[in-house]
Design an enzyme around this catalytic site. Structure first.
Site, PDB file in Angstrom:
ATOM      1  N   ILE A  77       0.909  -1.155   0.000  1.00  0.00           N
ATOM      2  CA  ILE A  77       0.000   0.000   0.000  1.00  0.00           C
ATOM      3  C   ILE A  77       0.940   1.195   0.000  1.00  0.00           C
ATOM      4  O   ILE A  77       1.868   1.278   0.815  1.00  0.00           O
ATOM      5  CB  ILE A  77      -0.970   0.001   1.209  1.00  0.00           C
ATOM      6  CG1 ILE A  77      -1.876   1.240   1.171  1.00  0.00           C
ATOM      7  CG2 ILE A  77      -0.260  -0.136   2.541  1.00  0.00           C
ATOM      8  CD1 ILE A  77      -3.038   1.202   2.178  1.00  0.00           C
ATOM      9  N   SER A  78       0.755   2.104  -0.942  1.00  0.00           N
ATOM     10  CA  SER A  78       1.646   3.262  -1.052  1.00  0.00           C
ATOM     11  C   SER A  78       1.496   4.133   0.190  1.00  0.00           C
ATOM     12  O   SER A  78       0.473   4.077   0.879  1.00  0.00           O
ATOM     13  CB  SER A  78       1.293   4.068  -2.300  1.00  0.00           C
ATOM     14  OG  SER A  78       1.318   3.242  -3.436  1.00  0.00           O
TER      15      SER A  78
END
Ligand code: SAH
Length: 251
Positions: A77-78
């Site tokens: 997940i960025s």
């Protein structure tokens, strides 16, 4: 550029109200940094519970500025600021048909769905079956049942729902995949980390003009996981060095 330091996995301890507090503080910080301006993107970031898109062992770190590992071969997940970093220059807005390449956790798709609203459309393509299943579960639990999730190679986009007003590629590519430019509506915008000749990833904004020609602007240097190609897929124009294929995370 150095990679990201991932915090140690641990059993979650933070409460829902602690997360809500973190979420509001993060949004204020993104505004103060000048990264977040659009009221719709702000409302979306305030609404979507990022902690529900993070594996339990990293849940406590949901609002820290690090990418966090997800189920799958090379997915993260960025970090929180990535979303306004992509969606502000895209000008993502109400009613847009939006295509995301690299579903990851499903968080980016949920935020986009809040921005485009009921009249818009969100399609997200993920290559890794484990990551795709993780995102599907997260989105369903959070109530995002009309986001179209596609398992496949995002290089090809999703012609069945084209054209798209906005496209975000959330993995670093050697070149912007031509099928994605083809699937962009006239006047549409696409954003992607593109690897340059020196191996740097440059966040690049492409605008498609009415005559079909494209304009490219380089925004800033970033660090994302590589856009992978399935075995047997046609090679891209430049071969990706193995070092770039490691889990690098994203800024
Ligand atoms: N947008 C995500 C973060 C994505 S990380 C989020 O909000 O959580 C990049 C993702 O791209 C990873 O999940 C990786 O598996 C996926 N990916 C890599 N190559 C791909 C390809 N060719 N097609 C589709 N997805 C790809």
């Amino acid at each position: 550029m150095a990679g990201w330091r991932i915090p140690p996995p641990r059993a979650p301890t933070r409460t829902g109200s602690a997360h809500a507090h973190d979420r509001e503080r993060k949004v204020r910080e993104l505004e103060a940094d000048g990264l977040l301006c659009s009221p719709r993107i702000k409302a979306a970031l305030l609404k979507v519970k990022r902690e529900d898109f993070v594996p339990p062992e990293y849940r406590d770190y949901a609002y820290e500025e690090v990418p966090l590992p997800l189920p799958g071969a090379a997915a993260t997940i960025s970090c929180p600021h990535s979303y306004p970093l992509f969606y502000e220059p895209l000008g993502l807005d109400l009613g847009h048909r939006f295509l995301e390449i690299g579903t990851g956790s499903g968080y980016g798709a949920a935020v986009a769905r809040e921005v485009v609203g009921n009249a818009g459309l969100v399609v997200s393509v993920e290559l890794d079956p484990l990551t795709h299943a993780f995102a599907r579960g997260n989105l369903e639990r959070a109530g995002y049942r009309d986001v179209v999730l596609v398992l496949g190679d995002g290089w090809h986009g999703h012609a069945a729902a084209a054209p798209f007003d906005r496209i975000a590629i959330t993995a670093a590519c050697e070149e912007i995949p031509p099928p994605l430019v083809d699937q962009l509506a006239s006047g549409g915008r696409l954003i992607a980390p593109v690897v340059d000749a020196q191996g740097r990833q440059v966040l690049t904004l492409l605008t498609k003009r009415a005559d079909g020609s494209t304009l490219r602007e380089e925004l800033c240097e970033v660090l994302y996981v590589a856009l992978r190609r399935p075995a047997g897929a046609a090679p891209t124009s430049r071969a990706a060095p193995a070092a770039r294929q490691r889990r690098a995370g994203s800024r």
